[in-house]
Write a protein that holds these residues in place. Structure first.
Motif, PDB file in Angstrom:
ATOM      1  N   GLU A   1      -8.174   1.597  -6.637  1.00  0.00           N
ATOM      2  CA  GLU A   1      -8.782   0.270  -6.704  1.00  0.00           C
ATOM      3  C   GLU A   1      -7.824  -0.782  -6.154  1.00  0.00           C
ATOM      4  N   GLU A   2      -6.540  -0.679  -6.513  1.00  0.00           N
ATOM      5  CA  GLU A   2      -5.532  -1.623  -6.017  1.00  0.00           C
ATOM      6  C   GLU A   2      -5.333  -1.458  -4.518  1.00  0.00           C
ATOM      7  N   ILE A   3      -5.337  -0.234  -4.037  1.00  0.00           N
ATOM      8  CA  ILE A   3      -5.179  -0.006  -2.598  1.00  0.00           C
ATOM      9  C   ILE A   3      -6.356  -0.587  -1.831  1.00  0.00           C
ATOM     10  N   ALA A   4      -7.578  -0.420  -2.358  1.00  0.00           N
ATOM     11  CA  ALA A   4      -8.749  -1.016  -1.709  1.00  0.00           C
ATOM     12  C   ALA A   4      -8.625  -2.537  -1.674  1.00  0.00           C
ATOM     13  N   ARG A   5      -8.112  -3.118  -2.759  1.00  0.00           N
ATOM     14  CA  ARG A   5      -7.919  -4.573  -2.803  1.00  0.00           C
ATOM     15  C   ARG A   5      -6.889  -5.017  -1.762  1.00  0.00           C
ATOM     16  N   LEU A   6      -5.808  -4.271  -1.625  1.00  0.00           N
ATOM     17  CA  LEU A   6      -4.771  -4.621  -0.654  1.00  0.00           C
ATOM     18  C   LEU A   6      -5.297  -4.512   0.775  1.00  0.00           C
TER      19      LEU A   6
ATOM     20  N   GLY B   1      -7.964  -9.811   5.706  1.00  0.00           N
ATOM     21  CA  GLY B   1      -8.014 -11.268   5.767  1.00  0.00           C
ATOM     22  C   GLY B   1      -6.868 -11.855   6.564  1.00  0.00           C
ATOM     23  N   ILE B   2      -5.718 -11.145   6.599  1.00  0.00           N
ATOM     24  CA  ILE B   2      -4.546 -11.627   7.333  1.00  0.00           C
ATOM     25  C   ILE B   2      -4.600 -11.200   8.795  1.00  0.00           C
ATOM     26  N   ALA B   3      -4.919  -9.937   9.022  1.00  0.00           N
ATOM     27  CA  ALA B   3      -4.952  -9.355  10.371  1.00  0.00           C
ATOM     28  C   ALA B   3      -6.260  -8.581  10.523  1.00  0.00           C
ATOM     29  N   PRO B   4      -7.366  -9.284  10.776  1.00  0.00           N
ATOM     30  CA  PRO B   4      -8.678  -8.613  10.801  1.00  0.00           C
ATOM     31  C   PRO B   4      -8.733  -7.475  11.813  1.00  0.00           C
TER      32      PRO B   4
ATOM     33  N   ARG C   1      -9.995   0.975   4.021  1.00  0.00           N
ATOM     34  CA  ARG C   1     -10.517   0.518   2.726  1.00  0.00           C
ATOM     35  C   ARG C   1     -11.645   1.435   2.263  1.00  0.00           C
ATOM     36  N   ALA C   2     -12.463   1.887   3.216  1.00  0.00           N
ATOM     37  CA  ALA C   2     -13.553   2.802   2.859  1.00  0.00           C
ATOM     38  C   ALA C   2     -13.013   4.109   2.298  1.00  0.00           C
TER      39      ALA C   2
ATOM     40  N   ILE D   1       0.841  -1.203   0.000  1.00  0.00           N
ATOM     41  CA  ILE D   1       0.000   0.000   0.000  1.00  0.00           C
ATOM     42  C   ILE D   1       0.876   1.254   0.000  1.00  0.00           C
ATOM     43  N   ALA D   2       1.901   1.251   0.862  1.00  0.00           N
ATOM     44  CA  ALA D   2       2.814   2.398   0.907  1.00  0.00           C
ATOM     45  C   ALA D   2       3.515   2.596  -0.430  1.00  0.00           C
ATOM     46  N   ALA D   3       3.879   1.488  -1.085  1.00  0.00           N
ATOM     47  CA  ALA D   3       4.541   1.586  -2.393  1.00  0.00           C
ATOM     48  C   ALA D   3       3.599   2.179  -3.433  1.00  0.00           C
ATOM     49  N   GLU D   4       2.327   1.791  -3.384  1.00  0.00           N
ATOM     50  CA  GLU D   4       1.358   2.369  -4.325  1.00  0.00           C
ATOM     51  C   GLU D   4       1.315   3.894  -4.186  1.00  0.00           C
ATOM     52  N   HIS D   5       1.319   4.381  -2.962  1.00  0.00           N
ATOM     53  CA  HIS D   5       1.308   5.831  -2.740  1.00  0.00           C
ATOM     54  C   HIS D   5       2.599   6.483  -3.236  1.00  0.00           C
TER      55      HIS D   5
END
Length: 439
Positions: free
Chosen positions: A341-346, A352-355, A363-364, A325-329
Motif C-alpha cells: 500500500e505504501e509503495i503504491a502511494r509512493l 505527480g513529480i515526474a509524470p 503502481r499497478a 520505494i527501494a527502501a521499502e523493499h
C-alpha cells in the motif's frame, strides 16, 4: 542505521564495497576491450577534451578509440603494460597531435601543434576553476550547458562519456535510433559553435545544470542495474561508475543537495540486491524469488543513511520517491510482508513529480500485490497508453502476468508472447518463457 560519523566515513571511500567484487581478471586480454571502454574511454575523452578543447571532442573520441584498438592488438602480442591507463593516454595524445598536424596543413586557424603538445603534456590537475576536480564530472557539467539543446545533453553525455551505444540510449529514452543520432549531432554542433562559454561556466550556471547531471547519472546506473545488452543482466562497472561520480558530486558544494543524496540512496539500495538478482546459471530472479540473505546489509545501511540526509529540507524529488520505494523493499522482512500500500502511494507521488505511464505500470503492480490482480488490471485498462508504451516489453509482460494470475489464460499468453518477442536480454526472455509455461 549507521550514525552520521559512520556515514561520512563511508562517503570518503571511493566506491565503498562495490569496487573489488567484479573486477575483470587483469591477465585476460580478451576482456579488456569492454572493460576499458567502460572504465577508461569516458575518462580519456574528458581529459583530452580538457587539454585540446571540447570543440574537438569528436577528434578526442576517435583518438581514444584508436588507442583502445591498439591496446587490443599489441597487448595480446606483447603483454599488458604496468600502467595501462598511462599507456592509453600517451597513444591517444599522439593520435590527437597527428590529427591536429593534419588539420594545420589545411586550416591555418588551428592552434599550433607545439602549443597543443605543451598543453597535453602538462601534469597539473585538470579541473574547473570551481574545483570540480574529476575530468569526467567536469565534462558532465559541460554537456549540460544550455547552449546544447536540452534533449541532446543527456544523449551526448551517455554516448561520449559513459560509452552507451545509440541503441542503448534509444531504449532507455524511448526514442528511435534515428532520433538519438540527430540529437547527438546537434550536441556536437553546439560544442563547435559555443566554445568559450562551454569551457568556463560560473558557479551560478553550474547550479542550473545540476538536474541534467543527476539525470545522466540516474540513466547510467539504470543501464547497469537493468542492462539492455543481450548477454548481461547487470553491468556492475556502470553502476560503480555512477556511484563514484555521484559521491564526487555530493562532495562538491554545487552538488551537495538533497537530490544528490536521494539519488545515492537509490543507487546503494538497489546495488545491495545485486547478488540475489541472478541464479547460478545467470538467469534473472524476480523480487519474490530472491534469497534475502544475499542482500548486502552494509550497502543497505549506507543507502538508508543517504536517504536520511536527503530528507533534510523541503525538497522531494523523483529520486526521493524512488529511493523510498527501494527502501521499502530492502527493509521488508519478507516479500509477503512488504508494505505494498505504501509503495503504491509512493508511485502515485512519483507520478505527480515526474509524470510517466511507467509509474502507472509500476503502481499497478504494487496495487495487484496489495489488492489482487483485478485491481491492478483495472488501473492499466483505464489508461490510454502512448504508442511507445504499447511496444515496450514490460507493458505486455505486466499485463500478461496479471491476466495469468486472474486465470485469463488466452490474454496472458497473448501478452507474454508479445513481451517475449520484444525483451532485449536473454535472461528476460528466459524469465518470460517460464511465465508462459505457467500460463
Amino acid at each position: 542505521m549507521p550514525d552520521q560519523p559512520s556515514a561520512r566515513r563511508e562517503r570518503r571511500d571511493p566506491r565503498a564495497r562495490l569496487a573489488l567484487k567484479h573486477v575483470i581478471d587483469p591477465k585476460s586480454t580478451a576482456a579488456l576491450p569492454e572493460h576499458y571502454f567502460r572504465h577508461e574511454s569516458g575518462r580519456l575523452v574528458s581529459v583530452l577534451s580538457r587539454r585540446f578543447g571540447v570543440h574537438r571532442v569528436e577528434l578526442c573520441e576517435d583518438a581514444v578509440q584508436t588507442a583502445l584498438l591498439r591496446a587490443v592488438q599489441l597487448w595480446a602480442e606483447r603483454g599488458q603494460p604496468d600502467d595501462k591507463s598511462a599507456w592509453l593516454y600517451r597513444v591517444a595524445v599522439n593520435e590527437m597531435l597527428g590529427a591536429l598536424r593534419r588539420e594545420k596543413r589545411t586550416d591555418a586557424s588551428v592552434d599550433s601543434t607545439e602549443q597543443a603538445a605543451a598543453d597535453a603534456g602538462a601534469e597539473e590537475p585538470v579541473y574547473l576553476d570551481h574545483e570540480v576536480r574529476d575530468d569526467q564530472l567536469r565534462m558532465l557539467f559541460v554537456c549540460a550547458n544550455p547552449a546544447i539543446p536540452r534533449e541532446s545533453q543527456i544523449v551526448f553525455a551517455l554516448k561520449t562519456l559513459c560509452g552507451f551505444s545509440t541503441e542503448e540510449i534509444a531504449l532507455r529514452l524511448f526514442q528511435s535510433h534515428e532520433a538519438i543520432y540527430k540529437r547527438l549531432q546537434r550536441a556536437r554542433a553546439a560544442l563547435r559553435e559555443h566554445v568559450e562559454e562551454l569551457e568556463t561556466p560560473g558557479i551560478e550556471e553550474l547550479a542550473t545544470r545540476l538536474p541534467a547531471v543527476l539525470e545522466i547519472l540516474y540513466l547510467l546506473f539504470t543501464e547497469g542495474y537493468s542492462s539492455a545488452q543481450p548477454d548481461e543482466v547487470i553491468r556492475h562497472e556502470l553502476c560503480e561508475e555512477a556511484i563514484r561520480l555521484g559521491r564526487l558530486l555530493d562532495e562538491h558544494p554545487i552538488g551537495a543537495v538533497p537530490e544528490t543524496a536521494a539519488l545515492l540512496a537509490l543507487m546503494y539500495l538497489d546495488a545491495a540486491r545485486f547478488e540475489s538478482r541472478v541464479d547460478g546459471a545467470g538467469g534473472l530472479l524476480l523480487l519474490e524469488e530472491q534469497d534475502r540473505s544475499l542482500w548486502d546489509g552494509e550497502l543497505i545501511r549506507i543507502g538508508v543513511s543517504y536517504l536520511h540526509r536527503a530528507a533534510r529540507g523541503d525538497v522531494f524529488s523523483r529520486y526521493h520517491a524512488e529511493a523510498a520505494i527501494a527502501a521499502e523493499h530492502c527493509l521488508a522482512p519478507s516479500y509477503r510482508e512488504t508494505r505494498w500500500e505504501e509503495i503504491a502511494r509512493l508511485y502515485r507521488m512519483l507520478d505527480g513529480i515526474a509524470p510517466s505511464p511507467i509509474n502507472t505500470l509500476n503502481r499497478a503492480i504494487a496495487i495487484a500485490e496489495w489488492q489482487g490482480p483485478d485491481a491492478g488490471l483495472a488501473l492499466l485498462e483505464a489508461i490510454n497508453p502512448p504508442p511507445w508504451l504499447l511496444g515496450y516489453y514490460l507493458w505486455d509482460a505486466t499485463l500478461g502476468e496479471l491476466y495469468r494470475r486472474r486465470g485469463d489464460r488466452e490474454r496472458a499468453i497473448m501478452h507474454l508472447t508479445r513481451a517475449l518477442g520484444a525483451a532485449p536480454t536473454h535472461a528476460e526472455q528466459a524469465l518470460l518463457r517460464r511465465r508462459l509455461g505457467m500460463a
